[in-house]
Design a protein around this motif. Structure first.
Motif, PDB file in Angstrom:
ATOM      1  N   SER A  35      10.668   5.445  18.455  1.00 13.21           N
ATOM      2  CA  SER A  35      11.405   5.620  17.213  1.00 13.21           C
ATOM      3  C   SER A  35      10.422   5.688  16.048  1.00 13.21           C
ATOM      4  O   SER A  35       9.455   4.929  16.003  1.00 13.21           O
ATOM      5  N   ILE A  36      10.707   6.593  15.109  1.00 11.66           N
ATOM      6  CA  ILE A  36       9.875   6.679  13.903  1.00 11.66           C
ATOM      7  C   ILE A  36      10.551   5.983  12.718  1.00 11.66           C
ATOM      8  O   ILE A  36      10.064   6.059  11.595  1.00 11.66           O
ATOM      9  N   ALA A  37      11.640   5.289  12.981  1.00 12.60           N
ATOM     10  CA  ALA A  37      12.413   4.654  11.908  1.00 12.60           C
ATOM     11  C   ALA A  37      11.566   3.689  11.083  1.00 12.60           C
ATOM     12  O   ALA A  37      11.669   3.665   9.849  1.00 12.60           O
ATOM     13  N   GLU A  38      10.718   2.908  11.731  1.00 18.60           N
ATOM     14  CA  GLU A  38       9.892   1.948  10.995  1.00 18.60           C
ATOM     15  C   GLU A  38       8.884   2.667  10.107  1.00 18.60           C
ATOM     16  O   GLU A  38       8.645   2.257   8.971  1.00 18.60           O
ATOM     17  N   MET A  40       0.846  -1.172   0.000  1.00 19.01           N
ATOM     18  CA  MET A  40       0.000   0.000   0.000  1.00 19.01           C
ATOM     19  C   MET A  40       0.895   1.240   0.000  1.00 19.01           C
ATOM     20  O   MET A  40       1.726   1.411   0.875  1.00 19.01           O
ATOM     21  N   LYS A  41       0.755   2.088  -0.982  1.00 15.41           N
ATOM     22  CA  LYS A  41       1.588   3.286  -1.122  1.00 15.41           C
ATOM     23  C   LYS A  41       1.292   4.252   0.030  1.00 15.41           C
ATOM     24  O   LYS A  41       0.153   4.653   0.243  1.00 15.41           O
ATOM     25  N   THR A  42       2.355   4.626   0.769  1.00  8.74           N
ATOM     26  CA  THR A  42       2.195   5.310   2.050  1.00  8.74           C
ATOM     27  C   THR A  42       2.921   6.648   2.098  1.00  8.74           C
ATOM     28  O   THR A  42       4.050   6.769   1.627  1.00  8.74           O
ATOM     29  N   VAL A  43       2.271   7.620   2.746  1.00 10.45           N
ATOM     30  CA  VAL A  43       2.884   8.900   3.093  1.00 10.45           C
ATOM     31  C   VAL A  43       3.013   8.937   4.608  1.00 10.45           C
ATOM     32  O   VAL A  43       2.044   8.670   5.328  1.00 10.45           O
ATOM     33  N   GLU A  92      17.200  11.793   9.335  1.00 10.58           N
ATOM     34  CA  GLU A  92      16.770  10.397   9.435  1.00 10.58           C
ATOM     35  C   GLU A  92      16.075   9.947   8.152  1.00 10.58           C
ATOM     36  O   GLU A  92      16.306   8.847   7.653  1.00 10.58           O
ATOM     37  N   SER A  93      15.231  10.800   7.588  1.00 10.08           N
ATOM     38  CA  SER A  93      14.526  10.468   6.347  1.00 10.08           C
ATOM     39  C   SER A  93      15.481  10.355   5.171  1.00 10.08           C
ATOM     40  O   SER A  93      15.410   9.411   4.378  1.00 10.08           O
ATOM     41  N   LEU A  94      16.382  11.306   5.055  1.00 11.68           N
ATOM     42  CA  LEU A  94      17.358  11.272   3.964  1.00 11.68           C
ATOM     43  C   LEU A  94      18.307  10.087   4.119  1.00 11.68           C
ATOM     44  O   LEU A  94      18.672   9.439   3.133  1.00 11.68           O
ATOM     45  N   GLY A  95      18.690   9.783   5.345  1.00  7.34           N
ATOM     46  CA  GLY A  95      19.556   8.644   5.600  1.00  7.34           C
ATOM     47  C   GLY A  95      18.923   7.321   5.213  1.00  7.34           C
ATOM     48  O   GLY A  95      19.612   6.367   4.853  1.00  7.34           O
ATOM     49  N   ALA A  96      17.581   7.275   5.263  1.00  7.87           N
ATOM     50  CA  ALA A  96      16.842   6.073   4.863  1.00  7.87           C
ATOM     51  C   ALA A  96      16.592   6.043   3.361  1.00  7.87           C
ATOM     52  O   ALA A  96      15.978   5.109   2.850  1.00  7.87           O
ATOM     53  N   GLU A 126      10.780   3.937   7.153  1.00  9.01           N
ATOM     54  CA  GLU A 126      11.143   2.831   6.270  1.00  9.01           C
ATOM     55  C   GLU A 126       9.957   2.357   5.433  1.00  9.01           C
ATOM     56  O   GLU A 126      10.109   2.026   4.251  1.00  9.01           O
ATOM     57  N   GLN A 127       8.757   2.334   6.005  1.00  7.83           N
ATOM     58  CA  GLN A 127       7.565   1.860   5.299  1.00  7.83           C
ATOM     59  C   GLN A 127       6.987   2.896   4.345  1.00  7.83           C
ATOM     60  O   GLN A 127       6.163   2.575   3.502  1.00  7.83           O
ATOM     61  N   ALA A 128       7.433   4.135   4.452  1.00  7.27           N
ATOM     62  CA  ALA A 128       6.867   5.221   3.652  1.00  7.27           C
ATOM     63  C   ALA A 128       7.465   5.269   2.253  1.00  7.27           C
ATOM     64  O   ALA A 128       8.649   5.004   2.049  1.00  7.27           O
ATOM     65  N   ASP A 129       6.639   5.647   1.306  1.00  2.02           N
ATOM     66  CA  ASP A 129       7.103   5.934  -0.048  1.00  2.02           C
ATOM     67  C   ASP A 129       7.467   7.407  -0.172  1.00  2.02           C
ATOM     68  O   ASP A 129       8.273   7.785  -1.016  1.00  2.02           O
ATOM     69  N   LEU A 130       6.849   8.226   0.652  1.00  6.05           N
ATOM     70  CA  LEU A 130       7.103   9.667   0.700  1.00  6.05           C
ATOM     71  C   LEU A 130       7.036  10.103   2.146  1.00  6.05           C
ATOM     72  O   LEU A 130       6.109   9.721   2.870  1.00  6.05           O
TER      73      LEU A 130
END
Length: 142
Positions: free
Chosen positions: A66-69, A1-4, A88-92, A72-76
């Motif tokens: 942590s918001i890492a998961e 499922m495409k996620t924001v 953190e977002s750019l690093g992922a 990681e699951q987000a497309d945007l």
């Protein structure tokens, strides 16, 4: 499922949460194939109910360890311009749209967002300008 995934960090940024859950913005997201919206709302006064955006699956929470998961699951990722959230977002390796809180005094967020944009790492805007239609999101981000 495409996620924001939307994050405001530890702050309050109700204007971003209101903007992302507006019918116009939800329509723009669904037109680009997004079906799921995960909101980290921080200290804000607005925590949208799961049924408040009928065209997408909506999840909202204040904080997690942590918001890492979620990243990681987000497309945007759509984020406030906090350094931690951006890095953190750019690093992922995620596509990142930064929404600058232009109501802050001595707005360091704008300076950082502008520099990261000039270095081709992200796109940025404010809630007042450009955001609701999301017309500026380039194909490479979707």
């Amino acid at each position: 499922m495409k996620t924001v995934f939307v994050t405001v960090g530890t702050t309050s940024f109700d204007e971003l949460i209101e903007s992302i859950t507006s019918p116009e913005t939800v329509q723009a997201l669904t037109a680009r194939g997004y079906e799921r919206l995960v909101l980290q709302v921080g200290r804000g006064s607005l925590v949208p109910a799961a049924d408040s955006c009928p065209d997408v699956t909506l999840e909202a929470y204040r904080f997690k360890d942590s918001i890492a998961e979620d990243i990681e699951q987000a497309d945007l990722v759509i984020s406030h311009a906090g350094a931690g959230s951006c890095l953190e977002s750019l690093g992922a390796g995620k596509s990142l749209l930064v929404v600058v809180n232009d109501k802050l005094m001595n707005n360091h967020q704008l300076e950082m967002a502008r520099q990261l944009h000039m270095d081709s790492h992200l796109l940025y805007c404010t809630c007042r300008y450009d955001f609701p239609s999301l017309h500026f999101i380039k194909v490479r981000m979707i």
